[in-house]
Write an enzyme that holds these catalytic residues in place. Structure first.
Site, short mmCIF file in Angstrom:
data_model
loop_
_atom_site.label_atom_id
_atom_site.label_comp_id
_atom_site.label_asym_id
_atom_site.label_seq_id
_atom_site.Cartn_x
_atom_site.Cartn_y
_atom_site.Cartn_z
CG HIS A 130 6.06 -2.66 2.83
ND1 HIS A 130 6.09 -1.33 3.20
CD2 HIS A 130 5.24 -2.73 1.72
CE1 HIS A 130 5.33 -0.63 2.37
NE2 HIS A 130 4.81 -1.45 1.47
CD GLN A 133 0.60 -2.77 2.65
OE1 GLN A 133 0.86 -1.89 1.86
NE2 GLN A 133 -0.64 -3.07 2.99
CG ASP A 222 3.93 -8.73 -2.15
OD1 ASP A 222 3.35 -8.01 -2.98
OD2 ASP A 222 5.06 -8.46 -1.67
CB CYS A 262 0.86 -4.98 0.23
SG CYS A 262 1.99 -5.66 -1.01
NE ARG A 290 1.05 1.48 3.83
CZ ARG A 290 1.89 1.51 2.80
NH1 ARG A 290 1.66 0.76 1.74
NH2 ARG A 290 3.00 2.23 2.86
N1 NVA Z 1 7.07 -6.97 -2.41
C1 NVA Z 1 6.65 -5.83 -3.17
C2 NVA Z 1 5.76 -4.94 -2.35
C3 NVA Z 1 5.22 -3.75 -3.08
C4 NVA Z 1 4.39 -2.86 -2.21
C5 NVA Z 1 7.87 -5.06 -3.66
O1 NVA Z 1 8.82 -4.92 -2.88
O2 NVA Z 1 7.87 -4.62 -4.81
N1 CP Z 2 1.57 -1.34 -0.93
C1 CP Z 2 2.42 -0.36 -1.27
O1 CP Z 2 3.42 -0.08 -0.60
O2 CP Z 2 2.04 0.32 -2.39
P1 CP Z 2 2.92 1.34 -3.21
O3 CP Z 2 4.08 0.60 -3.79
O4 CP Z 2 1.98 1.88 -4.26
O5 CP Z 2 3.40 2.44 -2.29
#
Ligand code: NVA
Ligand code: CP
Length: 305
Positions: A130, A133, A222, A262, A290
């Site tokens: 990610h 982020q 997270d 996040c 972001r």
């Molecule tokens: N680790 C989480 C982050 C969401 C922004 C996911 O992948 O769902």
């Molecule tokens: N943190 C993040 O990526 O949020 P969303 O899943 O809402 O885009």
């Protein structure tokens, strides 16, 4: 040659600093209402094969503020969901648009899209990484702490996309990184191999959240079950018992320690409601950043398209 943002492993420390410095300028421009419309007439295709609030809105608003346009393509409603090959989608979108942002499952799909598209591709989250982020997280920590180098970053929880990107981003920016996760939920082996090469910084993979949080300057967590892992939720809740970022854990950290998440957050699971609210300003600043960090990425990758 076009540049992509697929994972932080591909960036040098200088690349990351260039993005963070540009992001600070973007934030300054927006606060002082200085127009920064360098992407006028340019279009970004945004492919979402997973849900999103922040990523979708911040990319769309970011493109608008830069004078361009963003269009939303859901995996399900486009031909991607009916199996059109990524390589064909890439070649079609490159004829209409100036950049592609994609949120999907496999990192390999994003890498393949980038190989086949003649325009920049940005990873808006995969199971592996990610990067957008974590650029916002690094920006937020640097903003509050005035530096990154020498600070201790502790990640408590699942060795997921966030953990992978934080390890790489943190170490590349000169931070010491401690990760605490239960056995069986380690970060990706590619990332752990990278961590071994960052010999000048300290990296620890621990099972004990208290040891990871000790003297930390920033604690990050997270969700325990990421998108696509919904069915594992009950098993994961059990496996992650004791991995909640709560007040007891925060007492072990450095005084003035920041907390980042996040979002979305599950209060009472990976973070207690008390810690979340005590650090809400930092967490929502991170969400705001972001927008600024991605405007920097969009500008740096798409200005010459
Ligand atoms: N680790 C989480 C982050 C969401 C922004 C996911 O992948 O769902
Ligand atoms: N943190 C993040 O990526 O949020 P969303 O899943 O809402 O885009």
């Amino acid at each position: 040659m076009k540049k992509d943002l697929l994972k932080l492993l591909d960036l040098s420390q200088e690349d990351i600093h260039e993005i963070l410095d540009t992001a600070d300028q973007m934030k300054f421009s927006q606060k002082h209402r200085i127009a920064h419309d360098h992407l006028r007439g340019k279009a970004l295709a945004m492919i979402f094969e997973k849900n999103s609030t922040r990523t979708r809105v911040s990319f769309e608003v970011g493109m608008y503020q830069l004078g361009g346009h963003a269009l939303f393509l859901s995996g399900k409603e486009s031909q991607i969901g009916r199996g059109e090959p990524v390589e064909d989608t890439a070649r079609v979108l490159a004829r209409y648009c100036d950049g592609i942002m994609i949120r999907t499952f496999a990192q390999a799909e994003v890498e393949e899209l980038a190989r086949k598209a003649s325009i920049p591709v940005i990873n808006g989250l995969t199971d592996f990484a990610h990067p957008c982020q974590v650029l916002a997280d690094l920006m937020t920590v640097r903003e509050k702490m005035t530096r990154l180098e020498g600070l201790k970053l502790a990640f408590i929880g699942d060795g997921n996309n966030m953990a992978n990107s934080l390890i790489v981003g943190g170490l590349k920016c000169g931070m010491d990184v401690s990760v605490a996760c239960p056995e069986g939920y380690d970060p990706d082996p590619v990332v752990l191999d990278f961590a071994k090469t960052a010999a000048d910084r300290k990296f620890e993979l621990l099972r004990d959240p208290a040891a990871a949080a000790a003297d930390a300057d920033v604690v990050i967590t997270d969700v325990w079950a990421s998108m696509g892992q919904e069915e594992e939720r009950a098993v994961r809740e059990k496996a992650f018992t004791g991995y909640c970022v709560d007040e007891k854990l925060m007492k072990l950290a450095h005084p003035g320690c920041m907390v980042q998440h996040c979002l979305p957050a599950h209060r009472g699971e990976e973070i207690s409601a008390e810690v979340f609210e005590a650090h809400a300003d930092e967490i929502f600043e991170e969400a705001e950043n972001r927008l600024h960090a991605q405007k920097a990425v969009l500008y740096l990758l798409m200005r010459d398209q």
